[in-house]
Design a protein around this motif. Structure first.
Motif, PDB file in Angstrom:
ATOM      1  N   TRP A 137      28.613 -18.509  81.760  1.00 61.77           N
ATOM      2  CA  TRP A 137      29.601 -17.430  81.709  1.00 61.77           C
ATOM      3  C   TRP A 137      29.416 -16.570  80.467  1.00 61.77           C
ATOM      4  N   LEU A 138      28.904 -17.138  79.378  1.00 62.23           N
ATOM      5  CA  LEU A 138      28.581 -16.322  78.208  1.00 62.23           C
ATOM      6  C   LEU A 138      27.446 -15.352  78.540  1.00 62.23           C
ATOM      7  N   ALA A 139      26.404 -15.864  79.178  1.00 64.53           N
ATOM      8  CA  ALA A 139      25.272 -15.006  79.559  1.00 64.53           C
ATOM      9  C   ALA A 139      25.724 -13.932  80.546  1.00 64.53           C
ATOM     10  N   LEU A 140      26.559 -14.306  81.493  1.00 58.34           N
ATOM     11  CA  LEU A 140      27.064 -13.336  82.466  1.00 58.34           C
ATOM     12  C   LEU A 140      27.862 -12.230  81.782  1.00 58.34           C
ATOM     13  N   SER A 141      28.667 -12.590  80.791  1.00 61.29           N
ATOM     14  CA  SER A 141      29.440 -11.570  80.073  1.00 61.29           C
ATOM     15  C   SER A 141      28.517 -10.635  79.287  1.00 61.29           C
ATOM     16  N   HIS A 142      27.445 -11.173  78.707  1.00 62.46           N
ATOM     17  CA  HIS A 142      26.497 -10.314  77.997  1.00 62.46           C
ATOM     18  C   HIS A 142      25.724  -9.417  78.968  1.00 62.46           C
ATOM     19  N   ILE A 143      25.432  -9.913  80.163  1.00 62.46           N
ATOM     20  CA  ILE A 143      24.754  -9.091  81.174  1.00 62.46           C
ATOM     21  C   ILE A 143      25.653  -7.935  81.603  1.00 62.46           C
ATOM     22  N   VAL A 144      26.898  -8.233  81.923  1.00 59.28           N
ATOM     23  CA  VAL A 144      27.840  -7.190  82.361  1.00 59.28           C
ATOM     24  C   VAL A 144      28.027  -6.150  81.258  1.00 59.28           C
ATOM     25  N   ALA A 145      28.243  -6.609  80.030  1.00 65.24           N
ATOM     26  CA  ALA A 145      28.426  -5.672  78.915  1.00 65.24           C
ATOM     27  C   ALA A 145      27.161  -4.858  78.674  1.00 65.24           C
ATOM     28  N   GLY A 146      26.001  -5.494  78.758  1.00 65.39           N
ATOM     29  CA  GLY A 146      24.735  -4.786  78.549  1.00 65.39           C
ATOM     30  C   GLY A 146      24.487  -3.715  79.591  1.00 65.39           C
ATOM     31  N   VAL A 147      24.749  -4.034  80.849  1.00 71.20           N
ATOM     32  CA  VAL A 147      24.572  -3.044  81.918  1.00 71.20           C
ATOM     33  C   VAL A 147      25.556  -1.895  81.738  1.00 71.20           C
ATOM     34  N   ALA A 148      26.798  -2.206  81.416  1.00 70.44           N
ATOM     35  CA  ALA A 148      27.800  -1.158  81.214  1.00 70.44           C
ATOM     36  C   ALA A 148      27.415  -0.247  80.044  1.00 70.44           C
ATOM     37  N   LEU A 149      26.888  -0.816  78.980  1.00 72.58           N
ATOM     38  CA  LEU A 149      26.494  -0.009  77.832  1.00 72.58           C
ATOM     39  C   LEU A 149      25.259   0.838  78.109  1.00 72.58           C
ATOM     40  N   CYS A 150      24.373   0.355  78.960  1.00 69.10           N
ATOM     41  CA  CYS A 150      23.150   1.100  79.269  1.00 69.10           C
ATOM     42  C   CYS A 150      23.390   2.293  80.191  1.00 69.10           C
ATOM     43  N   VAL A 151      24.600   2.486  80.658  1.00 67.06           N
ATOM     44  CA  VAL A 151      24.911   3.634  81.516  1.00 67.06           C
ATOM     45  C   VAL A 151      24.773   4.934  80.726  1.00 67.06           C
ATOM     46  N   THR A 152      25.106   4.902  79.443  1.00 66.47           N
ATOM     47  CA  THR A 152      24.988   6.100  78.620  1.00 66.47           C
ATOM     48  C   THR A 152      23.771   5.976  77.703  1.00 66.47           C
ATOM     49  N   ILE A 153      23.196   7.090  77.317  1.00 67.68           N
ATOM     50  CA  ILE A 153      22.030   7.079  76.440  1.00 67.68           C
ATOM     51  C   ILE A 153      22.394   6.506  75.075  1.00 67.68           C
ATOM     52  N   ILE A 154      23.553   6.849  74.572  1.00 69.93           N
ATOM     53  CA  ILE A 154      23.984   6.357  73.261  1.00 69.93           C
ATOM     54  C   ILE A 154      24.187   4.845  73.287  1.00 69.93           C
ATOM     55  N   GLY A 155      24.610   4.296  74.426  1.00 70.22           N
ATOM     56  CA  GLY A 155      24.893   2.870  74.515  1.00 70.22           C
ATOM     57  C   GLY A 155      23.682   1.998  74.762  1.00 70.22           C
ATOM     58  N   ILE A 156      22.511   2.582  75.056  1.00 68.63           N
ATOM     59  CA  ILE A 156      21.327   1.783  75.390  1.00 68.63           C
ATOM     60  C   ILE A 156      20.951   0.783  74.291  1.00 68.63           C
ATOM     61  N   PRO A 157      20.897   1.169  73.007  1.00 64.96           N
ATOM     62  CA  PRO A 157      20.560   0.147  71.993  1.00 64.96           C
ATOM     63  C   PRO A 157      21.552  -1.013  71.955  1.00 64.96           C
ATOM     64  N   PHE A 158      22.818  -0.715  72.227  1.00 63.22           N
ATOM     65  CA  PHE A 158      23.840  -1.767  72.203  1.00 63.22           C
ATOM     66  C   PHE A 158      23.744  -2.642  73.453  1.00 63.22           C
ATOM     67  N   GLY A 159      23.338  -2.042  74.569  1.00 62.46           N
ATOM     68  CA  GLY A 159      23.077  -2.828  75.770  1.00 62.46           C
ATOM     69  C   GLY A 159      21.909  -3.775  75.554  1.00 62.46           C
ATOM     70  N   ILE A 160      20.866  -3.273  74.902  1.00 64.79           N
ATOM     71  CA  ILE A 160      19.701  -4.110  74.602  1.00 64.79           C
ATOM     72  C   ILE A 160      20.096  -5.247  73.658  1.00 64.79           C
ATOM     73  N   ALA A 161      20.977  -4.962  72.692  1.00 67.41           N
ATOM     74  CA  ALA A 161      21.453  -6.027  71.795  1.00 67.41           C
ATOM     75  C   ALA A 161      22.184  -7.105  72.586  1.00 67.41           C
ATOM     76  N   ASN A 162      22.962  -6.708  73.591  1.00 66.99           N
ATOM     77  CA  ASN A 162      23.632  -7.698  74.446  1.00 66.99           C
ATOM     78  C   ASN A 162      22.606  -8.507  75.223  1.00 66.99           C
ATOM     79  N   PHE A 163      21.553  -7.856  75.713  1.00 70.11           N
ATOM     80  CA  PHE A 163      20.514  -8.577  76.449  1.00 70.11           C
ATOM     81  C   PHE A 163      19.781  -9.554  75.533  1.00 70.11           C
ATOM     82  N   LYS A 164      19.626  -9.226  74.232  1.00 68.58           N
ATOM     83  CA  LYS A 164      18.991 -10.140  73.276  1.00 68.58           C
ATOM     84  C   LYS A 164      19.836 -11.394  73.056  1.00 68.58           C
ATOM     85  N   LEU A 165      21.139 -11.285  73.267  1.00 64.28           N
ATOM     86  CA  LEU A 165      22.021 -12.432  73.069  1.00 64.28           C
ATOM     87  C   LEU A 165      22.011 -13.397  74.266  1.00 64.28           C
ATOM     88  N   ILE A 166      21.466 -12.981  75.394  1.00 60.32           N
ATOM     89  CA  ILE A 166      21.499 -13.820  76.601  1.00 60.32           C
ATOM     90  C   ILE A 166      20.751 -15.147  76.419  1.00 60.32           C
TER      91      ILE A 166
END
Length: 136
Positions: A80-109
């Protein structure tokens, strides 16, 4: 650039992730059996606090106890921790500004899935690779 990203991350989500992992670590450390999991939670929390410029790598000296602990962690909390990081990462990658933060969430998986037998290292520091030699 890493510092700017880390400061923005800290303000927007890193501090709250850190507090969540810290609370979980404190609860896990109540019992003797939970102490390794609590320490792992603290390690993830510090990594979640300031993720840019750091990576989680597997320790070559981690043995069977780490693997057994990781399976237990995966079943009870990791998925469930990994799932929450996946959901947050995908949501952040929707915008160009959020892509680095989405990638940071993916690094935490990977570290949120199986934290035992891993350590956090700086990206600019070479470390020993489990199969010999050095890598970055």
């Amino acid at each position: 650039m890493k510092t700017i990203l880390n400061v923005i991350w800290l303000v927007l989500s890193g501090f709250w992730l850190f507090l969540g992992y810290l609370a979980a670590g404190l609860i896990l450390c109540i019992t003797i059996i939970g102490i390794p999991f609590g320490i792992a939670s603290f390690r993830i929390g510090v990594y979640a606090l300031w993720p840019f410029g750091y990576s989680a790598v597997e320790r070559p000296d981690a043995g069977a106890p780490s693997m057994i602990g990781n399976i237990l962690w995966l079943v009870l909390a990791g998925w469930w921790l990994a799932l929450s990081h996946i959901v947050a990462g995908v949501a952040l990658c929707v915008t160009i500004i959020g892509i680095p933060f989405g990638i940071a969430n993916f690094k935490l998986i990977p570290v949120s899935l199986m934290p035992l037998g891993r350590e956090i290292v700086r990206d600019d520091t070479p470390f020993s690779h489990p199969y010999g030699g050095h890598t970055r």
